[in-house]
Design an enzyme around this catalytic site. Sequence first.
Site, short mmCIF file in Angstrom:
data_model
loop_
_atom_site.label_atom_id
_atom_site.label_comp_id
_atom_site.label_asym_id
_atom_site.label_seq_id
_atom_site.Cartn_x
_atom_site.Cartn_y
_atom_site.Cartn_z
N THR A 52 30.82 -11.39 -6.97
CA THR A 52 32.29 -11.91 -6.72
C THR A 52 32.38 -11.47 -5.48
OG1 THR A 52 34.49 -11.92 -7.26
CG2 THR A 52 33.35 -9.57 -7.62
N GLU A 53 32.70 -12.19 -4.53
CA GLU A 53 32.79 -12.09 -3.00
C GLU A 53 33.69 -11.30 -2.55
OE1 GLU A 53 33.68 -14.99 -4.52
OE2 GLU A 53 35.05 -16.18 -3.72
#
Lengths: 218, 218, 238, 238
Positions: A52-53
């Site tokens: 997840t960024e």
Amino acid sequence: MGINENKGWNRDQIAARIAADIPDGAYVNLGIGLPELVANYIPQGREVIFHTENGLLGVGPSPVKEEEDDELINAGKKPVTAIPGACFFHHADSFTMVRGGHIDICVLGAFQVSREGDLANWSTGEPDAIPAVGGAMDLVQGVKTIIVFTQHTTRSGEPKIVESCNYPLTGKGVVSHIYTDYAVIDVKNEGLFVREMAPGIDFEFLKSCTGAELKLYE
Amino acid sequence: MGINENKGWNRDQIAARIAADIPDGAYVNLGIGLPELVANYIPQGREVIFHTENGLLGVGPSPVKEEEDDELINAGKKPVTAIPGACFFHHADSFTMVRGGHIDICVLGAFQVSREGDLANWSTGEPDAIPAVGGAMDLVQGVKTIIVFTQHTTRSGEPKIVESCNYPLTGKGVVSHIYTDYAVIDVKNEGLFVREMAPGIDFEFLKSCTGAELKLYE
Amino acid sequence: MINKIVGTAKEAVAEIFDGSTVMISGFGEAGSPIELIHALIDHGARNLTIVSNNTGNGHIGLAALIENKQVRKMICSFPRTANSVVFPELYRRGEIELELVPQGTLAERIRVGGAGIPAFYTPTSVNTPLAEGKETRIFNGNPYVMEYGLKADFALVKCKIADRYGNLLYNKTARNFGPVMCMGARRSIVQASRVVELGMLDPETVVTPGIFVDKVVEISNPLSENQLIKENRRYPWA
Amino acid sequence: MINKIVGTAKEAVAEIFDGSTVMISGFGEAGSPIELIHALIDHGARNLTIVSNNTGNGHIGLAALIENKQVRKMICSFPRTANSVVFPELYRRGEIELELVPQGTLAERIRVGGAGIPAFYTPTSVNTPLAEGKETRIFNGNPYVMEYGLKADFALVKCKIADRYGNLLYNKTARNFGPVMCMGARRSIVQASRVVELGMLDPETVVTPGIFVDKVVEISNPLSENQLIKENRRYPWA
């Protein structure tokens, strides 16, 4: 799921169909919304690592209510967990993974996808809309394989797969595969190839609700 | 110390003279060789944090022989220690500190310094020499204040402070202060100003062994 | 299942091909993956471009790789040190190429090479011979040099602890170029002094996330370059 | 002696001046330095340019700062979220400027702003409206957009543990923009849930080296934005 709810695959079935095509050992980023469902359907025996960024590699399942942590969230700002072997990092390192081609697969939603794999998924371009882009433009440029997870048509029945996007682009020629409630479509230099149709969907019907030319594999 | 050894300050006195001008709380990078001596003379009561570009902030004193660690070294590849409050980091982060202007002072050796603060300290330009630059060019561009620590003349008595360098440059207009065995000199837009002379050195003598115009503060 | 652990250094370097670009971690001895380099000597891949801060010491490790004529070109910041004898000799004879890069520029070129950034501007080397032939450009009144991202086919990296996902911890100043080289290489091959079970590493303290790592081999007691040099050893061992 | 610890949030933000550019850490609520933001509201500096991934939630924290008309311009990647009401309204009325930056470009612009790099090239946003008016350039046959480094006068950052040198550790995904903002700002002002004695932090695990930090204030039990929003609270407290 709008007017299509009685035909083709439901959203969980689409998610499972995508998950079935993610190989063991892949590093995968799931966009906000529908794509998040894919994590629930990774076939047993495969080890897939979710990125997840906002700074976590090794996203685990949703926590039980009382174990939710405001500081352990995904890009959609929902509480998540971290698997054993996970790690946290800052945003520049996170987008080094994204932009540098280290992530294998990204699954994203779409407003429109064009015959040439152009993707529009960040702005409807309406004058009153608040534009918001997040990490979508980085993901489509950097991740090796971009998969679109979308309903085949809009709520009002307009095709989302089109000859050319009229919404503002997220990226040009970036999409490799489209998974909808009706079909699985591969985006190739030679055009859009239907790899699979959902039960009850035939090619004529599929063409009728698609705004770009579709081809069948020989 | 070559032919100058009986005149002016010795190298430890120069180091102490530089150390006296480093303020409390400064972040300081010391070049390889003579500049390393400066760490020994920080006045009591001042807390100065030493950076070494190979990835340590908070360099402590040299270790005793049996506690030397091949993996805890400074930029000169000599064993060091780490103080309480130290931290390790990778090379890109280290040069973010350097290039980004986060380090206050860097003390470097010199082959030549020009009247305008040009520094030559990485290559004699001889055809047979193996060129090696290390971090010097990053340091001179990024660190707020560059101090040169050098003998006033070469072993053969040639001036090292010159009108213009004939060795290849490390950086142009980068030096702020020059500390030699004979004097402390400030590099200003208006020229080279002698701030202090070592005991036994007078201005006429200083001028005679300097290759650029020197001025006295009014 | 993801398992990046391989049994031997030989197996770890087997995929390195002739003509490839190989980043090698380390600052002097600290962080130099000597067992992987020796395995690369045994393996024999030739015509290599090596990216490393130095050029090795004595006749072991990187110096031995160069001495064995496997290296066509060095990209480094400091090709000579007290114990560096092999490179200077070959260089003077014109038998090895050198691209000299300032240390901070080298680190940043490697990092951005792994971050999808093809080029950037830096003040480093402006007005010096190392900026000759490079594009310069003014921003806010000051000159900057354009430098290109650097990508490699492989990185050989030494670390302290790893797990089967390839998450890495380093030891003190042996960290140096390891993390950015793992980013900048298409395939990162790591020697770890210890491999631990998944979940043993605190996710807050992992320095290199496993996504940047492809293979890990456990080398419990890596050789000391300093010791070998004192003993005047050469690789391949006499 | 180096002691970056200050007593109160008020004291920590006192130096922020009208018209300054302020980076604010956080991704949604996670990592948002709510006590520092509230102190900035009390302080009253106006005409600010804020660099932050989002635009705040409800009527507290960053949203309250905007609602209090202290912000001239937002530089962010995602200015609307489920609970974001203040910014959209002002934006529609044309009372606040917006510079929309892709998230990875934002992070990199901040990092290089702190690394002395004035500009870099990225593939992100090529062929989209966000590349309009920007210089593009071909490298290896592919187009890239030139983006500028971003520097701020101040950063307001939340972390978990700090020492008096300003060394910082973060908590989970609340790390996000904190480390790069400490790099990118001329003065970094940090709220830490805990301040520990020098030497208590393992030098191998420090995430933000103290050199990037100027002031630290201990806020032992930071407010929860989620909780405040559930309670429909507004800052300044009614």
